[in-house]
Design an enzyme around this catalytic site. Sequence first.
Site, PDB file in Angstrom:
ATOM      1  CG  ASP A 171     -37.716  93.059 -68.607  1.00 39.77           C
ATOM      2  OD1 ASP A 171     -38.798  93.046 -68.940  1.00 39.77           O
ATOM      3  OD2 ASP A 171     -37.281  94.070 -67.831  1.00 39.77           O
ATOM      4  CD  GLU A 181     -35.208  98.927 -70.870  1.00 36.39           C
ATOM      5  OE1 GLU A 181     -35.852  99.785 -71.271  1.00 36.39           O
ATOM      6  OE2 GLU A 181     -35.868  98.038 -70.487  1.00 36.39           O
ATOM      7  CD  GLU A 240     -41.435  90.943 -65.821  1.00 34.94           C
ATOM      8  OE1 GLU A 240     -41.456  90.822 -64.315  1.00 34.94           O
ATOM      9  OE2 GLU A 240     -42.486  91.130 -66.483  1.00 34.94           O
ATOM     10  CG  HIS A 269     -49.168  96.759 -64.842  1.00 42.27           C
ATOM     11  ND1 HIS A 269     -48.392  97.689 -64.933  1.00 42.27           N
ATOM     12  CD2 HIS A 269     -48.408  95.600 -65.537  1.00 42.27           C
ATOM     13  CE1 HIS A 269     -47.408  97.541 -65.503  1.00 42.27           C
ATOM     14  NE2 HIS A 269     -47.321  96.270 -65.894  1.00 42.27           N
ATOM     15  NE  ARG A 311     -46.064  88.262 -63.112  1.00 39.33           N
ATOM     16  CZ  ARG A 311     -46.383  87.383 -64.063  1.00 39.33           C
ATOM     17  NH1 ARG A 311     -46.883  85.998 -63.947  1.00 39.33           N
ATOM     18  NH2 ARG A 311     -46.337  87.762 -65.378  1.00 39.33           N
ATOM     19  CG  HIS A 356     -52.655  96.399 -67.053  1.00 37.50           C
ATOM     20  ND1 HIS A 356     -52.877  94.994 -67.026  1.00 37.50           N
ATOM     21  CD2 HIS A 356     -51.450  96.596 -67.812  1.00 37.50           C
ATOM     22  CE1 HIS A 356     -51.878  94.518 -67.943  1.00 37.50           C
ATOM     23  NE2 HIS A 356     -50.969  95.465 -68.119  1.00 37.50           N
TER      24      HIS A 356
HETATM   25  N1  UDP Z   1     -48.749 103.180 -71.336  1.00 37.26           N
HETATM   26  C1  UDP Z   1     -49.524 103.489 -72.487  1.00 37.26           C
HETATM   27  N2  UDP Z   1     -50.869 103.570 -72.120  1.00 37.26           N
HETATM   28  C2  UDP Z   1     -51.398 103.355 -70.915  1.00 37.26           C
HETATM   29  C3  UDP Z   1     -50.745 103.135 -69.765  1.00 37.26           C
HETATM   30  C4  UDP Z   1     -49.172 102.975 -70.148  1.00 37.26           C
HETATM   31  O1  UDP Z   1     -49.138 103.774 -73.796  1.00 37.26           O
HETATM   32  O2  UDP Z   1     -52.663 103.684 -70.553  1.00 37.26           O
HETATM   33  C5  UDP Z   1     -47.291 103.010 -71.914  1.00 37.26           C
HETATM   34  C6  UDP Z   1     -46.292 103.743 -70.617  1.00 37.26           C
HETATM   35  O3  UDP Z   1     -46.110 105.058 -71.485  1.00 37.26           O
HETATM   36  C7  UDP Z   1     -45.270 102.957 -71.097  1.00 37.26           C
HETATM   37  C8  UDP Z   1     -45.604 101.462 -71.037  1.00 37.26           C
HETATM   38  O4  UDP Z   1     -46.980 101.510 -71.829  1.00 37.26           O
HETATM   39  O5  UDP Z   1     -44.205 103.351 -71.833  1.00 37.26           O
HETATM   40  C9  UDP Z   1     -45.450 100.781 -70.041  1.00 37.26           C
HETATM   41  O6  UDP Z   1     -45.943  99.549 -70.147  1.00 37.26           O
HETATM   42  P1  UDP Z   1     -46.374  98.816 -68.847  1.00 37.26           P
HETATM   43  O7  UDP Z   1     -46.731  99.670 -67.648  1.00 37.26           O
HETATM   44  O8  UDP Z   1     -47.106  97.521 -69.417  1.00 37.26           O
HETATM   45  O9  UDP Z   1     -44.998  97.785 -68.720  1.00 37.26           O
HETATM   46  P2  UDP Z   1     -43.707  98.217 -67.899  1.00 37.26           P
HETATM   47  O10 UDP Z   1     -43.058  99.363 -68.246  1.00 37.26           O
HETATM   48  O11 UDP Z   1     -44.000  97.805 -66.406  1.00 37.26           O
HETATM   49  O12 UDP Z   1     -42.872  97.065 -68.308  1.00 37.26           O
END
Ligand code: UDP
Length: 395
Positions: free
Chosen positions: A106, A128, A142, A219, A221, A252
Amino acid sequence: MTGMSNEIPTHRVVSIFGTRPEAIKMVPILRELTHRGNEFQSIVINTAQHTDLLQPLLDYFETQVDHDLGVLRSGQSLDQLLARLLNALDGILDQIQPHAIMVQGDTTSALAGALAAHHRQIPVVHIEAGLRSGDRYSPFPEEMNRRLITQLTQYHMAATQDNVKNLMADGVAEEWIFHTGNPVVDAMQSVLADMAVSPETEALLHSLEGQRLLVLTTHRRESFGHVMAGNMKVLADFVESHPDVSLVFPVHPNPRVRAECQAILHGGPRIHLIDPLVYPDFLHLLSKAWLIVSDSGGVQEEAPTLGKPLLVLRENTERPEVIACGAGKLVGGDPARLAQMLSDIDQDPKWLAEINKIENPFGDGNAAARIVGILSEVLRSGQTLPQSCEILKAG
Ligand code: UDP
């Protein structure tokens, strides 16, 4: 380009992504496409919507990128990002002439990829597909990106049965929806089978042995401002008043997250603020958690896969499966509720003990093979336009 072999591959499949969570879920599919290199020519476009978080992941998975769009600019608006993405894709896609374009999830990169595909009448494969929070402004942007991508997609690869239902409720014909599972489970299985953890993470975890480990990521928004600050304060207070609890927060790089963190958590007892971890280190950290607290999308899939309890720092979730299966609880937007939940769990840890008995709702680790198998069948049979488009074209 990846996926080359002696035979001439039949189908050119372009994968477009540019953020850490997209890459985690795309890598198993890219590997499968490469594995079937006599059938597919896999071409990877990294939009580089993120760079610092993405590059270590690409290095770790040894993912070969064919085109790097380099669209990241500091402080650019979503409009500027989308315009830059479409502009950069324009010439490249015309050169490649793909048979299918694959996007995941997304992000604005995924939306741009799907739109550019549509402008060329190239079928979109959406990985997904079918997640819905029901609130067009959360997660932002998203939720609307994924609804728009659905409209542009021909092959909808849905991770769960709930996602299939959401797509049908949006009017997508059942024949174009495929229930595949989520490739994050495939990625996790491959990482967990070969977990090479860095000495720094190993040393940190070693120093915390005997402690109850709280892992935090935040992290989003939608959490910025008083909700994020309030949640951090609640966590700092909880750790301070429980000497056997330590908190680890891979922070983050977003400056707003860093600023809140600096103001509220920095210097607190048994609080470890660390840089983002590479994927195997992060999974290792999660696997040692007593409790995970997070607003991330991907972590909602990883917690049940690891059999770990999760408090979801969001008002709503597009992954209700994590709540339904019993691995997660939704905190909502009130930090007082987080405080109450932490206190309840601390006093009655029954919930935590039950979690590793749950069945993973997000898949069995074979999503990538399913997705590429489906792609092979539909592309070979020439099913490249949904009926509605045929009618549109005939008109
Ligand atoms: N992640 C990582 N290292 C970190 C924090 C998160 O590899 O220090 C991974 C986590 O396992 C997940 C992904 O990053 O698979 C999540 O990314 P993010 O939180 O940026 O985005 P969202 O999942 O909210 O789209």
